[in-house]
Write a protein that holds these residues in place. Structure first.
Motif, short mmCIF file in Angstrom:
data_model
loop_
_atom_site.label_atom_id
_atom_site.label_comp_id
_atom_site.label_asym_id
_atom_site.label_seq_id
_atom_site.Cartn_x
_atom_site.Cartn_y
_atom_site.Cartn_z
N MET A 20 -13.50 6.16 0.56
CA MET A 20 -14.63 6.93 0.05
C MET A 20 -14.74 6.70 -1.45
N PRO A 21 -15.38 5.72 -1.98
CA PRO A 21 -16.06 4.62 -1.31
C PRO A 21 -15.15 3.46 -0.94
N SER A 22 -13.92 3.38 -1.52
CA SER A 22 -13.04 2.28 -1.15
C SER A 22 -11.62 2.81 -0.97
N VAL A 23 -10.81 2.05 -0.24
CA VAL A 23 -9.42 2.43 0.03
C VAL A 23 -8.60 2.15 -1.23
N ILE B 237 -7.89 -15.40 -5.54
CA ILE B 237 -8.75 -14.27 -5.90
C ILE B 237 -8.19 -13.02 -5.23
N GLU B 238 -8.39 -11.88 -5.87
CA GLU B 238 -8.04 -10.60 -5.26
C GLU B 238 -9.29 -9.76 -5.14
N PHE B 239 -9.48 -9.18 -3.97
CA PHE B 239 -10.60 -8.27 -3.74
C PHE B 239 -10.01 -6.88 -3.53
N ASP B 240 -10.53 -5.89 -4.27
CA ASP B 240 -10.00 -4.54 -4.15
C ASP B 240 -11.03 -3.54 -3.63
N LYS B 241 -12.23 -4.01 -3.34
CA LYS B 241 -13.27 -3.11 -2.82
C LYS B 241 -13.23 -3.15 -1.29
#
Length: 104
Positions: free
Chosen positions: A51-54, A33-37
């Motif tokens: 802001m909100p995520s990198v 799985i990949e998480f991007d948040k």
């Protein structure tokens, strides 16, 4: 290097090779799985706050297995009324292992 990431509505502080329990994910066991948040990224003392995520940062993880947590008993009672209700719940979890943190 560590990151604060949002997975299934909850925030976790994760590092490489860490295992953690998150709410049930739809992926199969053994899948990647990949998480991007990613909300915050600490790369050797250099902190990046999203802001909100990198942007461009990703976390790769592997699903180890699906399991259920401990049973929680809910007991409701009203004194002198004869009202008693007992209920139970077991939360479904997914055990994942963080394989890699990519900062771009």
């Amino acid at each position: 290097m560590f990151a604060i990431v949002e997975i299934a509505g909850q925030q976790f502080k994760v590092e490489k090779d860490q295992t953690l329990f998150v709410h049930r994910l739809p992926n199969e066991e053994g899948a990647s799985i990949e998480f991007d948040k990613i909300l915050l990224l600490n790369n050797s003392g250099k902190i990046t706050v999203g802001m909100p995520s990198v942007g461009g940062a990703k976390i790769k993880a592997k699903v180890l297995n699906h399991l259920k947590g401990d049973k929680v008993i809910i007991f409701k009672k009203k004194r002198r009324k004869g009202y008693r209700k007992k209920n139970g719940h077991r939360q479904s979890f997914t055990k994942i292992q963080i394989e890699e943190i990519n900062a771009k």
